[in-house]
Every structure is written in C-alpha cells, then in structure tokens.
Enzyme design. Structure first.
Site, PDB file in Angstrom:
ATOM      1  N   ASN A  77       0.868  -1.181   0.000  1.00  0.00           N
ATOM      2  CA  ASN A  77       0.000   0.000   0.000  1.00  0.00           C
ATOM      3  C   ASN A  77       0.902   1.227   0.000  1.00  0.00           C
ATOM      4  O   ASN A  77       1.497   1.564   1.022  1.00  0.00           O
ATOM      5  CB  ASN A  77      -0.883  -0.036   1.257  1.00  0.00           C
ATOM      6  CG  ASN A  77      -1.738   1.211   1.401  1.00  0.00           C
ATOM      7  OD1 ASN A  77      -1.764   2.062   0.519  1.00  0.00           O
ATOM      8  ND2 ASN A  77      -2.433   1.316   2.525  1.00  0.00           N
ATOM      9  N   TRP A  78       1.001   1.863  -1.148  1.00  0.00           N
ATOM     10  CA  TRP A  78       1.919   3.008  -1.276  1.00  0.00           C
ATOM     11  C   TRP A  78       1.354   4.261  -0.627  1.00  0.00           C
ATOM     12  O   TRP A  78       2.046   5.270  -0.529  1.00  0.00           O
ATOM     13  CB  TRP A  78       2.254   3.249  -2.759  1.00  0.00           C
ATOM     14  CG  TRP A  78       3.027   2.123  -3.394  1.00  0.00           C
ATOM     15  CD1 TRP A  78       3.502   0.998  -2.774  1.00  0.00           C
ATOM     16  CD2 TRP A  78       3.433   2.017  -4.771  1.00  0.00           C
ATOM     17  NE1 TRP A  78       4.176   0.202  -3.671  1.00  0.00           N
ATOM     18  CE2 TRP A  78       4.142   0.800  -4.912  1.00  0.00           C
ATOM     19  CE3 TRP A  78       3.251   2.821  -5.897  1.00  0.00           C
ATOM     20  CZ2 TRP A  78       4.675   0.377  -6.133  1.00  0.00           C
ATOM     21  CZ3 TRP A  78       3.781   2.401  -7.116  1.00  0.00           C
ATOM     22  CH2 TRP A  78       4.490   1.194  -7.233  1.00  0.00           C
ATOM     23  N   LYS A  79       0.105   4.234  -0.226  1.00  0.00           N
ATOM     24  CA  LYS A  79      -0.541   5.396   0.420  1.00  0.00           C
ATOM     25  C   LYS A  79      -0.312   6.661  -0.429  1.00  0.00           C
ATOM     26  O   LYS A  79      -0.221   6.564  -1.650  1.00  0.00           O
ATOM     27  CB  LYS A  79      -0.029   5.553   1.871  1.00  0.00           C
ATOM     28  CG  LYS A  79      -0.197   4.245   2.660  1.00  0.00           C
ATOM     29  CD  LYS A  79       0.012   4.403   4.140  1.00  0.00           C
ATOM     30  CE  LYS A  79      -0.161   3.053   4.831  1.00  0.00           C
ATOM     31  NZ  LYS A  79      -0.040   3.145   6.279  1.00  0.00           N
ATOM     32  N   HIS A  97      -9.469   1.156   5.204  1.00  0.00           N
ATOM     33  CA  HIS A  97      -8.161   1.302   5.849  1.00  0.00           C
ATOM     34  C   HIS A  97      -8.307   2.198   7.081  1.00  0.00           C
ATOM     35  O   HIS A  97      -9.126   3.126   7.088  1.00  0.00           O
ATOM     36  CB  HIS A  97      -7.153   1.904   4.866  1.00  0.00           C
ATOM     37  CG  HIS A  97      -5.758   1.837   5.376  1.00  0.00           C
ATOM     38  ND1 HIS A  97      -5.271   2.740   6.287  1.00  0.00           N
ATOM     39  CD2 HIS A  97      -4.756   0.950   5.151  1.00  0.00           C
ATOM     40  CE1 HIS A  97      -4.019   2.404   6.590  1.00  0.00           C
ATOM     41  NE2 HIS A  97      -3.682   1.330   5.908  1.00  0.00           N
ATOM     42  N   GLU A 102      -6.640   4.580   8.145  1.00  0.00           N
ATOM     43  CA  GLU A 102      -6.476   6.018   7.893  1.00  0.00           C
ATOM     44  C   GLU A 102      -7.755   6.612   7.321  1.00  0.00           C
ATOM     45  O   GLU A 102      -8.097   7.763   7.585  1.00  0.00           O
ATOM     46  CB  GLU A 102      -5.266   6.234   6.966  1.00  0.00           C
ATOM     47  CG  GLU A 102      -3.967   5.984   7.727  1.00  0.00           C
ATOM     48  CD  GLU A 102      -2.873   5.311   6.928  1.00  0.00           C
ATOM     49  OE1 GLU A 102      -2.891   5.343   5.693  1.00  0.00           O
ATOM     50  OE2 GLU A 102      -1.974   4.733   7.576  1.00  0.00           O
ATOM     51  N   GLU A 160      -5.038  -4.900  10.718  1.00  0.00           N
ATOM     52  CA  GLU A 160      -4.030  -3.854  10.868  1.00  0.00           C
ATOM     53  C   GLU A 160      -4.273  -3.101  12.170  1.00  0.00           C
ATOM     54  O   GLU A 160      -5.073  -2.144  12.197  1.00  0.00           O
ATOM     55  CB  GLU A 160      -4.093  -2.866   9.691  1.00  0.00           C
ATOM     56  CG  GLU A 160      -3.808  -3.497   8.346  1.00  0.00           C
ATOM     57  CD  GLU A 160      -3.273  -2.476   7.343  1.00  0.00           C
ATOM     58  OE1 GLU A 160      -2.213  -2.733   6.776  1.00  0.00           O
ATOM     59  OE2 GLU A 160      -3.906  -1.416   7.161  1.00  0.00           O
ATOM     60  N   GLY A 204       2.775   2.352  10.711  1.00  0.00           N
ATOM     61  CA  GLY A 204       3.692   3.470  10.533  1.00  0.00           C
ATOM     62  C   GLY A 204       4.471   3.835  11.791  1.00  0.00           C
ATOM     63  O   GLY A 204       5.075   4.905  11.860  1.00  0.00           O
ATOM     64  N   SER A 238       3.767  -2.104  10.264  1.00  0.00           N
ATOM     65  CA  SER A 238       5.218  -2.159  10.449  1.00  0.00           C
ATOM     66  C   SER A 238       5.836  -3.493  10.040  1.00  0.00           C
ATOM     67  O   SER A 238       6.795  -3.960  10.672  1.00  0.00           O
ATOM     68  CB  SER A 238       5.590  -1.794  11.884  1.00  0.00           C
ATOM     69  OG  SER A 238       5.194  -0.452  12.157  1.00  0.00           O
ATOM     70  N   GLY A 254       2.962  -1.029   4.285  1.00  0.00           N
ATOM     71  CA  GLY A 254       2.976   0.398   3.961  1.00  0.00           C
ATOM     72  C   GLY A 254       4.388   0.858   3.634  1.00  0.00           C
ATOM     73  O   GLY A 254       4.899   0.625   2.534  1.00  0.00           O
ATOM     74  N   GLY A 255       5.031   1.490   4.604  1.00  0.00           N
ATOM     75  CA  GLY A 255       6.339   2.123   4.391  1.00  0.00           C
ATOM     76  C   GLY A 255       7.358   1.237   3.685  1.00  0.00           C
ATOM     77  O   GLY A 255       8.048   1.686   2.758  1.00  0.00           O
TER      78      GLY A 255
END
Ligand code: 13P
Length: 252
Positions: free
Chosen positions: A9-11, A95, A97, A167, A173, A213, A234-235
């Site tokens: 997930n590149w967000k 998600h 967020e 999640e 993150g 993470s 993610g990251g």
C-alpha cells in the site's frame, strides 16, 4: 492450503516517475517468484502508469479506495468501473487512515465492499483496534464489530472472494509491529467469527493478511504463523529491496 498474498500500500507517496520506476523494478525482480500472490496499490492518479509498467508481470495492482456509486455527481470520487477500466484486480477498503482521518464508518465500508464484489474485483477489507481499545481489553469486541459491520450481507461465495487485513492502528507506521503471537491471536479470532457466521471450511479458506510495520526483518516470523496468510505493507513497500525481502520471508 491458502496462498500467501503480499501487498504494498503506497498510500499518498511517490511521484509519477518514482512510482513507475518502483513498479518496473518489482516487475523485473519478481519474474522468477512462484507460490505467492503480489500486488501494489499506488495513488489512484498513478495507477494507469503503474499498470503499464506491471502489465504481463507477476505483480497485480489495485486502488486504495473506491466509491460505491456507479457514476454521477460525486465530486472527487472514483467508481468500481473506472478502477476495472485500468485493470485493477483489488481495492483496499476501510483502511484505518480512512476510518480515523476521513471518517469512514462500517456502513460506508460495507457499501463499498458490495460494489467491489459486484464489479468482480477482490476487496481487501481492513480492521484493527486503536491502542486505547487494546489497552482497555476491547480488541476482540472492536474487531467483531468491524467485521460484522463491514462485511454485512455477504453470502458464502462473496466472503470466499474477500481478503481481510488485520491492521492494529498502533502498529501502522510506528515501527512497532504486533508480535507474531498478538497477530496470530486476532487472526484466529477472525476465523472463529467467520466460522460462526458461515462455517469452518469457509473460515479456513479466507485469506487474512497482517499489516502494521511489516518489514523484511520481521516478515518471516509473522508470516510463519498458521493463520497469517500474507502482509499488507505500507512504508516498507516503497523500496523494492524491502518489499522483495518481505516476499522472500513469505516463501521461507
Ligand atoms: P506500515 O507498514 O507503514 O506500518 O503501514 C501498514 C499499512 O497501513 C498498510 O496498509
């Protein structure tokens, strides 16, 4: 036997050129990989360009969100048909967020899940508790409410086509992943919820990813848990080496 599914997930990151470059690297460097499903989720504006870079590769693509209405006066939204038009196979829905920053409710997520399934795509439906909810012993209650709300009205064939991503909000993150035991406990609880709602054969067939993470260094121990079927990253999905390191952890 469930296949492992690693998704990036590149967000809201990268620019057009770096999104294409990352997709090209993943396409090239994953060509020999077998036995695991791979997908990336670029910002919607770059999906078309990324799709061209990934066409014919082992890596599928999808969107990070979609609207449930088919078309019309919904400024700023994109429909399932538009997403299909770009060759997307998946849509991430609910998600944390979007739930916590943009105010999405289980009811809204549920409408999107139905629209995505009706369109023939695979929804990846995210659930997870906040740190306050965990520390006050309400994790399972929150997960059950989110699953029952977000996945309301799905028949057996539809739930089989749905991916769930656990999640925990406190792990996203933060560099602080759930321990394999903490994650496995919730994944097992998710299967129990599915077994109660459907049956144990269906509960065993649904792909349940862990997200929060995940990185190359912790992927293997998380992904070796019996009820963890993959990762929503993610990251660490923004760097080809890290993402492919996670994929290697899934195959180990
Ligand atoms: P991080 O891997 O950056 O913690 O993000 C997880 C996530 O939210 C994936 O959807």
């Amino acid at each position: 036997m469930r296949r492992k599914f690693i998704a990036g997930n590149w967000k809201m990151n990268l620019d057009r050129a770096s999104a294409i470059a990352l997709a090209q690297q993943l396409a090239e460097r994953s060509s020999h990989i077998e036995g695991v499903d791979l997908a990336v989720f670029p910002p919607s504006l770059y999906v078309d360009a990324v799709a061209q870079a990934l066409a014919g590769s082992r890596v599928a693509w999808g969107v990070q969100n979609v609207y449930h209405q088919p078309n019309g006066a919904f400024t700023g939204e994109i429909s399932v048909a538009m997403v299909k038009d770009l060759g997307c196979r998946y849509a991430i829905l609910g998600h944390s967020e979007r739930r916590h920053i943009l105010g999405e409710t289980d009811e809204m997520v549920n409408k999107k899940v139905h629209a995505v399934l009706d369109g023939g795509l695979t929804p990846i439906v995210c659930v997870g508790e906040t740190i306050d909810e965990r520390e006050s012993g309400r994790t399972m209650e929150v997960i059950e409410r989110q699953v029952n709300g977000s996945l309301a009205g799905l028949d057996a064939a539809q739930i089989r086509r749905t991916v769930i991503a656990y999640e925990p909000v406190w792990a996203i993150g933060t560099g602080k992943n759930a321990t394999p035991a903490q994650a496995e406990e919730v994944h097992l609880a998710l299967r129990k919820i599915l077994a109660d709602r459907y049956n144990s054969e269906i509960a065993q067939s649904v792909c349940i990813q862990y997200g929060g993470s995940v990185k190359a260094s912790n992927a293997r121990e998380l992904l070796s848990q019996p009820d963890i079927d993959g990762a929503l990253v993610g990251g660490a999905s923004l760097k080809a080496d890290e993402f492919l390191g996670i994929v290697a952890g899934a195959l180990a």
